[in-house]
Design a protein around this motif. Structure first.
Motif, PDB file in Angstrom:
ATOM      1  N   LEU A 103       0.862  -1.186   0.000  1.00  0.00           N
ATOM      2  CA  LEU A 103       0.000   0.000   0.000  1.00  0.00           C
ATOM      3  C   LEU A 103       0.896   1.233   0.000  1.00  0.00           C
ATOM      4  CD1 LEU A 103      -2.789  -0.851   2.621  1.00  0.00           C
ATOM      5  CD2 LEU A 103      -3.074  -0.599   0.150  1.00  0.00           C
ATOM      6  N   LYS A 104       0.617   2.172  -0.878  1.00  0.00           N
ATOM      7  CA  LYS A 104       1.480   3.346  -1.000  1.00  0.00           C
ATOM      8  C   LYS A 104       1.192   4.395   0.070  1.00  0.00           C
ATOM      9  CE  LYS A 104       1.850   2.717  -6.009  1.00  0.00           C
ATOM     10  NZ  LYS A 104       1.596   3.316  -7.344  1.00  0.00           N
ATOM     11  N   ASP A 108      -4.223   5.671  -0.763  1.00  0.00           N
ATOM     12  CA  ASP A 108      -4.228   4.489  -1.622  1.00  0.00           C
ATOM     13  C   ASP A 108      -5.155   3.427  -1.039  1.00  0.00           C
ATOM     14  OD1 ASP A 108      -3.519   2.560  -3.537  1.00  0.00           O
ATOM     15  OD2 ASP A 108      -1.727   1.943  -2.430  1.00  0.00           O
ATOM     16  N   TYR A 109      -5.032   3.181   0.258  1.00  0.00           N
ATOM     17  CA  TYR A 109      -5.882   2.192   0.924  1.00  0.00           C
ATOM     18  C   TYR A 109      -7.355   2.569   0.820  1.00  0.00           C
ATOM     19  CZ  TYR A 109      -8.177  -0.159   4.862  1.00  0.00           C
ATOM     20  OH  TYR A 109      -9.046  -0.866   5.646  1.00  0.00           O
ATOM     21  N   THR A 126      -2.948  -1.516 -11.293  1.00  0.00           N
ATOM     22  CA  THR A 126      -1.952  -0.781 -10.500  1.00  0.00           C
ATOM     23  C   THR A 126      -0.811  -1.662 -10.013  1.00  0.00           C
ATOM     24  OG1 THR A 126      -2.972  -1.152  -8.303  1.00  0.00           O
ATOM     25  CG2 THR A 126      -3.840   0.662  -9.648  1.00  0.00           C
ATOM     26  N   ARG A 130       3.490  -1.363  -8.188  1.00  0.00           N
ATOM     27  CA  ARG A 130       3.606  -1.617  -6.754  1.00  0.00           C
ATOM     28  C   ARG A 130       4.757  -2.563  -6.435  1.00  0.00           C
ATOM     29  NH1 ARG A 130      -1.059  -0.206  -3.864  1.00  0.00           N
ATOM     30  NH2 ARG A 130      -2.867   0.284  -5.170  1.00  0.00           N
TER      31      ARG A 130
END
Length: 245
Positions: A103-104, A108-109, A126, A130
């Motif tokens: 998760l960035k 993002d989440y 995506t 990642r």
């Protein structure tokens, strides 16, 4: 042997589905809150910089939303499950396998869309941008990605005669196959020690009572866990991990 093991697992899953369907959302919420509070003082969690957390279904299991948010705010790298078609050609490989992707950010989440089971899920478009734990089979030239702690879901849990935690999953083998691939990437056998700590998150109703004769059936590919964090707030560690927190 394999067919009888499969039948025993299916029978226990059916029993647990019925049992868990009777748990109120209020109980799930309060037990999830106690697990979250326990994690705040749990040494393996506090020490971990790179963790894997499952994203929960809306009911019948410990909810992980607060855990993900806390881990991100604490500066941890948070990896979540990503299911995809298997790129592997080896025999006995499932058609679909699991990887863990980073998760960035909190944004993002919060932008993840829910799948048909109500679980927040990564957009496949995506994934190429990642960081992944396993990556593609030809990614052996990339830096080896490792995890410090995995928080796993399950349908049922218990302790075997050696006080190791046995876990019954949903039947797809995603976690066991991921863990076996992960250890192989590190050059470890399934029974070797690893720095990766494996803890299940369980509603109290998911821990089987040994006095009833119920137990989690397991085979040679089923991974034992280092411990459980229960909805009561209790941490139950395997015999060899009594001092972890």
């Amino acid at each position: 042997m394999a067919s009888s093991l499969k039948a025993a697992k299916q029978q226990l899953r059916a029993l647990m589905r019925q049992r868990l369907s009777n748990i109120s959302q209020e109980s799930v919420a309060s037990q999830s809150r106690r697990v979250y509070e326990t994690l705040q003082t749990f040494k393996p969690y506090n020490d971990a910089r790179r963790i894997s957390v499952y994203l929960s279904m809306p009911a019948a299991e410990i909810q992980t939303d607060a855990i993900v948010r806390h881990a991100l705010s604490a500066g941890k790298q948070v990896f979540i499950p990503y299911l995809h078609k298997s790129p592997l050609q080896t025999p006995d490989t499932p058609a679909r396998v699991m990887d863990m992707v980073l998760l960035k950010s909190l944004q993002d989440y919060e932008g993840l869309k829910r799948d048909k089971w109500g679980i927040p899920s990564v957009d496949p478009d995506t994934v190429s941008q990642r960081q992944r734990i396993l990556g593609r089979p030809d990614a052996h030239h990339s830096e080896l990605s490792t995890l410090d702690l995995m928080l796993l879901p399950g349908v049922a849990f218990d302790f075997d005669a050696t006080e190791s935690v046995r876990r019954l999953g949903h039947g797809k083998g995603f976690y066991d196959f991921f863990l076996n691939r992960y250890l192989a990437r590190q050059g470890l056998r399934a029974d070797d020690d690893s720095s990766l700590q494996l803890y299940g998150l369980a509603l109290t109703e998911q821990l089987l009572d040994p006095t009833t004769g119920e137990e989690v059936p397991t085979g040679p590919l089923d991974r034992r866990l280092h411990g459980l964090i229960l909805g009561s707030g209790e941490v139950r560690a395997s015999e060899g991990d009594r001092l972890v927190g």
